[in-house]
Write a protein that holds these residues in place. Structure first.
Motif, PDB file in Angstrom:
ATOM      1  N   MET A 108      -2.393   4.669  -7.360  1.00 34.87           N
ATOM      2  CA  MET A 108      -3.325   4.817  -6.235  1.00 34.87           C
ATOM      3  C   MET A 108      -4.387   3.718  -6.262  1.00 34.87           C
ATOM      4  O   MET A 108      -4.790   3.209  -5.217  1.00 34.87           O
ATOM      5  CB  MET A 108      -3.988   6.196  -6.251  1.00 34.87           C
ATOM      6  CG  MET A 108      -3.101   7.292  -5.742  1.00 34.87           C
ATOM      7  SD  MET A 108      -2.664   7.043  -3.995  1.00 34.87           S
ATOM      8  CE  MET A 108      -1.975   8.632  -3.642  1.00 34.87           C
ATOM      9  N   SER A 113      -2.867   0.715  -4.827  1.00 37.26           N
ATOM     10  CA  SER A 113      -2.818   0.863  -3.370  1.00 37.26           C
ATOM     11  C   SER A 113      -4.167   0.512  -2.752  1.00 37.26           C
ATOM     12  O   SER A 113      -4.237  -0.169  -1.732  1.00 37.26           O
ATOM     13  CB  SER A 113      -2.433   2.292  -2.980  1.00 37.26           C
ATOM     14  OG  SER A 113      -1.118   2.569  -3.327  1.00 37.26           O
ATOM     15  N   SER A 114      -5.231   0.983  -3.389  1.00 38.66           N
ATOM     16  CA  SER A 114      -6.580   0.689  -2.897  1.00 38.66           C
ATOM     17  C   SER A 114      -6.857  -0.819  -2.932  1.00 38.66           C
ATOM     18  O   SER A 114      -7.398  -1.385  -1.972  1.00 38.66           O
ATOM     19  CB  SER A 114      -7.617   1.434  -3.744  1.00 38.66           C
ATOM     20  OG  SER A 114      -8.914   1.133  -3.312  1.00 38.66           O
ATOM     21  N   ASN A 135       3.152   1.742  -3.158  1.00 37.56           N
ATOM     22  CA  ASN A 135       2.445   2.242  -4.334  1.00 37.56           C
ATOM     23  C   ASN A 135       2.004   3.693  -4.179  1.00 37.56           C
ATOM     24  O   ASN A 135       1.986   4.446  -5.158  1.00 37.56           O
ATOM     25  CB  ASN A 135       1.254   1.341  -4.682  1.00 37.56           C
ATOM     26  CG  ASN A 135       1.697   0.121  -5.432  1.00 37.56           C
ATOM     27  OD1 ASN A 135       2.079   0.204  -6.585  1.00 37.56           O
ATOM     28  ND2 ASN A 135       1.675  -1.022  -4.775  1.00 37.56           N
ATOM     29  N   VAL A 136       1.685   4.121  -2.960  1.00 37.00           N
ATOM     30  CA  VAL A 136       1.384   5.535  -2.728  1.00 37.00           C
ATOM     31  C   VAL A 136       2.627   6.371  -3.010  1.00 37.00           C
ATOM     32  O   VAL A 136       2.552   7.419  -3.663  1.00 37.00           O
ATOM     33  CB  VAL A 136       0.856   5.779  -1.294  1.00 37.00           C
ATOM     34  CG1 VAL A 136       0.828   7.267  -0.963  1.00 37.00           C
ATOM     35  CG2 VAL A 136      -0.531   5.168  -1.111  1.00 37.00           C
ATOM     36  N   ALA A 192      -4.974  -2.485  -0.194  1.00 36.61           N
ATOM     37  CA  ALA A 192      -5.623  -2.225   1.097  1.00 36.61           C
ATOM     38  C   ALA A 192      -6.809  -3.169   1.294  1.00 36.61           C
ATOM     39  O   ALA A 192      -7.029  -3.691   2.390  1.00 36.61           O
ATOM     40  CB  ALA A 192      -6.079  -0.769   1.178  1.00 36.61           C
ATOM     41  N   LEU A 213      -8.163   6.010  -0.057  1.00 34.77           N
ATOM     42  CA  LEU A 213      -7.530   5.723  -1.352  1.00 34.77           C
ATOM     43  C   LEU A 213      -8.551   5.688  -2.486  1.00 34.77           C
ATOM     44  O   LEU A 213      -8.300   6.216  -3.579  1.00 34.77           O
ATOM     45  CB  LEU A 213      -6.751   4.411  -1.286  1.00 34.77           C
ATOM     46  CG  LEU A 213      -5.529   4.431  -0.372  1.00 34.77           C
ATOM     47  CD1 LEU A 213      -4.981   3.025  -0.179  1.00 34.77           C
ATOM     48  CD2 LEU A 213      -4.461   5.358  -0.918  1.00 34.77           C
ATOM     49  N   THR A 214      -9.703   5.115  -2.240  1.00 37.64           N
ATOM     50  CA  THR A 214     -10.760   5.063  -3.246  1.00 37.64           C
ATOM     51  C   THR A 214     -11.237   6.472  -3.583  1.00 37.64           C
ATOM     52  O   THR A 214     -11.449   6.809  -4.756  1.00 37.64           O
ATOM     53  CB  THR A 214     -11.937   4.191  -2.759  1.00 37.64           C
ATOM     54  OG1 THR A 214     -11.452   2.874  -2.494  1.00 37.64           O
ATOM     55  CG2 THR A 214     -13.049   4.123  -3.796  1.00 37.64           C
ATOM     56  N   ILE A 247      -9.474   9.243  -3.317  1.00 37.89           N
ATOM     57  CA  ILE A 247      -8.404   9.893  -4.092  1.00 37.89           C
ATOM     58  C   ILE A 247      -8.508   9.491  -5.558  1.00 37.89           C
ATOM     59  O   ILE A 247      -8.422  10.337  -6.449  1.00 37.89           O
ATOM     60  CB  ILE A 247      -7.022   9.543  -3.514  1.00 37.89           C
ATOM     61  CG1 ILE A 247      -6.825  10.229  -2.162  1.00 37.89           C
ATOM     62  CG2 ILE A 247      -5.902   9.930  -4.491  1.00 37.89           C
ATOM     63  CD1 ILE A 247      -5.602   9.752  -1.391  1.00 37.89           C
ATOM     64  N   VAL A 248      -8.692   8.212  -5.810  1.00 35.87           N
ATOM     65  CA  VAL A 248      -8.780   7.722  -7.194  1.00 35.87           C
ATOM     66  C   VAL A 248      -9.988   8.340  -7.889  1.00 35.87           C
ATOM     67  O   VAL A 248      -9.871   8.878  -8.999  1.00 35.87           O
ATOM     68  CB  VAL A 248      -8.839   6.181  -7.242  1.00 35.87           C
ATOM     69  CG1 VAL A 248      -9.158   5.686  -8.646  1.00 35.87           C
ATOM     70  CG2 VAL A 248      -7.530   5.583  -6.754  1.00 35.87           C
ATOM     71  N   ILE A 304       0.844  -1.198   0.000  1.00 33.66           N
ATOM     72  CA  ILE A 304       0.000   0.000   0.000  1.00 33.66           C
ATOM     73  C   ILE A 304       0.880   1.249   0.000  1.00 33.66           C
ATOM     74  O   ILE A 304       0.768   2.108  -0.875  1.00 33.66           O
ATOM     75  CB  ILE A 304      -0.941   0.025   1.227  1.00 33.66           C
ATOM     76  CG1 ILE A 304      -1.885  -1.172   1.223  1.00 33.66           C
ATOM     77  CG2 ILE A 304      -1.737   1.333   1.252  1.00 33.66           C
ATOM     78  CD1 ILE A 304      -2.589  -1.409   2.548  1.00 33.66           C
ATOM     79  N   ILE A 360      -8.520   3.431   5.419  1.00 35.28           N
ATOM     80  CA  ILE A 360      -7.491   3.580   4.380  1.00 35.28           C
ATOM     81  C   ILE A 360      -8.093   3.280   3.006  1.00 35.28           C
ATOM     82  O   ILE A 360      -7.839   4.005   2.038  1.00 35.28           O
ATOM     83  CB  ILE A 360      -6.274   2.677   4.678  1.00 35.28           C
ATOM     84  CG1 ILE A 360      -5.539   3.207   5.916  1.00 35.28           C
ATOM     85  CG2 ILE A 360      -5.339   2.585   3.477  1.00 35.28           C
ATOM     86  CD1 ILE A 360      -4.498   2.265   6.473  1.00 35.28           C
TER      87      ILE A 360
END
Length: 93
Positions: free
Chosen positions: A40, A43-44, A23-24, A47, A82-83, A85-86, A20, A78
């Protein structure tokens, strides 16, 4: 056999959990918006995988002295971050 099962699950959590952050970091240095979104999104997914392994470890009851509720809640937060952000980055132009 119990220790072997615990080791296998723990190893999976470490692999997906550390992925995670890796990749961030890669996303932050992305060469393009598409690259940022891709990293990202990975990363999601990692997670979500980590959350799965935590739930599996909790349900297996291999490690009884761990606060799984807190760990799972934190991993879900988290995932949401992340979701978000995407999705937000995909909408922006």
């Amino acid at each position: 056999m119990l220790e072997q099962n615990e080791f296998v699950l723990s190893k999976q959590i470490i692999r997906s959990g550390t992925s995670i952050g890796a990749n961030v970091e890669e996303a932050m240095a992305g060469q393009s918006r598409k690259d940022f979104i891709s990293k990202m999104a990975i990363s999601s997914k990692e997670a979500r995988e980590t959350n799965y392994w935590l739930r599996l470890l909790r349900d297996s009851q291999l490690c009884k002295n761990i606060d799984y509720t807190n760990l799972i809640n934190e991993s879900e937060e988290i995932i949401k971050i992340l979701t978000s952000i995407v999705k937000t980055t995909q909408k922006e132009k």
